[in-house]
Design a protein around this motif. Sequence first.
Motif, mmCIF file in Angstrom:
data_model
loop_
_atom_site.group_PDB
_atom_site.id
_atom_site.type_symbol
_atom_site.label_atom_id
_atom_site.label_comp_id
_atom_site.label_asym_id
_atom_site.label_seq_id
_atom_site.Cartn_x
_atom_site.Cartn_y
_atom_site.Cartn_z
ATOM 1 N N HIS A 12 -0.953 28.939 4.725
ATOM 2 C CA HIS A 12 -2.080 29.847 4.517
ATOM 3 C C HIS A 12 -1.845 31.126 5.315
ATOM 4 C CE1 HIS A 12 -6.184 31.195 3.822
ATOM 5 N NE2 HIS A 12 -6.254 31.467 5.126
ATOM 6 N N GLU A 13 -2.080 32.269 4.703
ATOM 7 C CA GLU A 13 -1.890 33.554 5.364
ATOM 8 C C GLU A 13 -3.210 34.305 5.429
ATOM 9 O OE1 GLU A 13 1.157 35.790 3.517
ATOM 10 O OE2 GLU A 13 2.718 34.274 3.788
ATOM 11 N N THR A 14 -3.573 34.720 6.646
ATOM 12 C CA THR A 14 -4.761 35.546 6.828
ATOM 13 C C THR A 14 -4.407 36.987 6.491
ATOM 14 O OG1 THR A 14 -5.539 34.090 8.587
ATOM 15 C CG2 THR A 14 -6.533 36.271 8.468
ATOM 16 N N LEU A 15 -5.179 37.598 5.599
ATOM 17 C CA LEU A 15 -4.855 38.951 5.151
ATOM 18 C C LEU A 15 -4.973 39.969 6.270
ATOM 19 C CD1 LEU A 15 -6.577 38.946 1.638
ATOM 20 C CD2 LEU A 15 -4.181 38.539 2.209
ATOM 21 N N GLN A 16 -5.973 39.839 7.127
ATOM 22 C CA GLN A 16 -6.131 40.760 8.245
ATOM 23 C C GLN A 16 -6.711 40.000 9.431
ATOM 24 O OE1 GLN A 16 -8.757 43.805 6.853
ATOM 25 N NE2 GLN A 16 -10.560 42.499 6.795
ATOM 26 N N PRO A 17 -6.342 40.416 10.642
ATOM 27 C CA PRO A 17 -6.822 39.685 11.817
ATOM 28 C C PRO A 17 -8.340 39.764 11.942
ATOM 29 C CG PRO A 17 -5.757 41.741 12.458
ATOM 30 C CD PRO A 17 -5.485 41.546 10.994
ATOM 31 N N ARG A 18 -8.941 38.662 12.338
ATOM 32 C CA ARG A 18 -10.379 38.604 12.509
ATOM 33 C C ARG A 18 -10.746 39.035 13.929
ATOM 34 N NH1 ARG A 18 -13.612 35.814 8.140
ATOM 35 N NH2 ARG A 18 -12.033 35.439 6.574
ATOM 36 N N ARG A 19 -11.875 39.714 14.047
ATOM 37 C CA ARG A 19 -12.345 40.136 15.362
ATOM 38 C C ARG A 19 -13.628 39.427 15.755
ATOM 39 N NH1 ARG A 19 -11.186 46.714 15.166
ATOM 40 N NH2 ARG A 19 -8.928 46.548 14.840
ATOM 41 N N THR A 20 -13.975 38.394 15.022
ATOM 42 C CA THR A 20 -15.180 37.627 15.323
ATOM 43 C C THR A 20 -14.975 36.813 16.598
ATOM 44 O OG1 THR A 20 -15.599 37.461 12.961
ATOM 45 C CG2 THR A 20 -16.823 35.974 14.394
ATOM 46 N N HIS A 21 -15.988 36.787 17.447
ATOM 47 C CA HIS A 21 -15.948 35.972 18.667
ATOM 48 C C HIS A 21 -16.625 34.642 18.378
ATOM 49 C CE1 HIS A 21 -14.536 39.265 21.268
ATOM 50 N NE2 HIS A 21 -15.252 40.030 20.462
ATOM 51 N N ARG B 175 -15.041 29.895 7.746
ATOM 52 C CA ARG B 175 -15.500 31.213 7.309
ATOM 53 C C ARG B 175 -15.385 32.245 8.431
ATOM 54 N NH1 ARG B 175 -19.543 27.937 4.805
ATOM 55 N NH2 ARG B 175 -21.001 28.376 6.518
ATOM 56 N N ALA B 176 -15.607 31.810 9.679
ATOM 57 C CA ALA B 176 -15.594 32.743 10.801
ATOM 58 C C ALA B 176 -14.183 33.061 11.286
ATOM 59 C CB ALA B 176 -16.425 32.189 11.954
ATOM 60 N N THR C 71 -27.020 33.978 17.968
ATOM 61 C CA THR C 71 -25.600 33.726 17.715
ATOM 62 C C THR C 71 -25.304 32.292 17.292
ATOM 63 O OG1 THR C 71 -25.110 33.111 20.010
ATOM 64 C CG2 THR C 71 -24.987 35.465 19.448
ATOM 65 N N VAL C 72 -26.296 31.405 17.327
ATOM 66 C CA VAL C 72 -26.050 29.996 16.988
ATOM 67 C C VAL C 72 -25.869 29.873 15.476
ATOM 68 C CG1 VAL C 72 -26.992 27.666 16.973
ATOM 69 C CG2 VAL C 72 -27.256 29.108 19.000
ATOM 70 N N ALA C 73 -24.659 29.504 15.071
ATOM 71 C CA ALA C 73 -24.329 29.398 13.645
ATOM 72 C C ALA C 73 -24.361 27.968 13.147
ATOM 73 C CB ALA C 73 -22.949 29.996 13.386
ATOM 74 N N ALA D 208 -20.389 35.684 16.863
ATOM 75 C CA ALA D 208 -20.907 37.050 16.934
ATOM 76 C C ALA D 208 -19.756 38.041 16.890
ATOM 77 C CB ALA D 208 -21.737 37.255 18.201
ATOM 78 N N ASP D 209 -20.092 39.280 16.543
ATOM 79 C CA ASP D 209 -19.091 40.348 16.561
ATOM 80 C C ASP D 209 -18.878 40.890 17.966
ATOM 81 O OD1 ASP D 209 -18.736 40.205 13.809
ATOM 82 O OD2 ASP D 209 -20.357 41.626 13.398
#
Length: 409
Positions: free
Chosen positions: A321-330, A301-302, A357-359, A383-384
């Motif tokens: 699999h293609e990512t629609l837009q780059p993720r900026r999640t750290h 998900r992240a 931040t612990v997921a 985290a963002d």
Amino acid sequence: MALAAPLPAAAPPALRSGTAAIIAPAGPGDRYLPVLARHGWASVAVTTPAATSPGDGYLRHITHRGSLRRTAAQLQQLGVQAVIAGSAAGTELADRLADRLRLPGNAPDTADIRRDIAFTSAALLDAGITAPRSIRTPRLSDALTWAAFTQINDLVVQHPDPSHPHPAYLCRTADDLRHAWARIQTTTGQPLVLREGLAGTQYRIHTLTGPGPDGTPDHTITAIWSEIRTADQLVCRSDLLSRHGLLARALALYTMRALTALGVRYGSAHATVTYIPDRGPALLSLRTDPYDDFASDVLRRATDHDPIRDTALLLATGRRHETLQPRRTHVTKVALLPRHDGFLDEALLRTITTLPTVAATTELTATAPVHAGRIAGWLLLVADDSRAINQDHQVIRAAENLGLYGSPA
């Protein structure tokens, strides 16, 4: 004059149903079963006589008793349309069965090279590709002679199989080498690898390979993790890197060149690469068995990265699999590293597992015993803002110093 828009490239036809053979399924490899089922595919388990029986859900269980011809014939009778390794123990057999059945797979003539880090390095050096200098031998005397001849300050002793659970040892003296050799070589005649120790960050690079437009292997870099290790070669922190930028490009180009030289032609792989000043990237090990993190659902998900899902999609449909837009999640994985035997303190454990931040974490139980030199567990930080992750990472290390593992005996 207006130009007509180009027609989209035709995607490989998807098979509405099919049957895949999972070779030696175990651990992460068992995740292929439900993922393939979502594509309408059944799975056949191929195991060895000594292996434990796989779980429920497989169409058939086949025992491989050493005859490649017989096992391939059984799979052909079941209409198997794909072969994939279900664990490190199944990688070589999967490559040979796929070749026998004329199905997509990695080159069988280099299967033994991919499963031995010394052979891997030698093959890359022969191809003019940067790799660590090393020697593979069952004799400590040969290793000591090689170490004295090369005069390399830092050396690493490890098992030749990159999937072997025994840790590597960093050696700086002949006594270090003798001590490490005695700890790793549990049986007489077992070859070990002595290679130059390369300081600096190591990178775990995940890839997916399939046929390109011209039919030749097309490698895709799906994730790059930057790993910080302790002096004992244990990963203490791993950060997901952006796949853009000069460093990522250099690592990607090197890895794709190495995969081609080592006969990787189909499916997922994960390589450990370091960067040597004045020499460039260098491959330390390569694995083609399935990879699964301790928090795969949260990571998917992240980051939108899942080696099991992506491999199953390629296998069942021919698509990636293609990512629609780059993720900026750290995203960062942090290891708990006790410096002494003890137990997990309940209050401090609650403090670190409830940080903002612990997921996700591995199973961490208060008062559970921990041991010096062994990773006690993992925490996944998401985290963002990278500053939030760094702040919580400092809190985790502070908790360790304050008594997370109790008082030393």
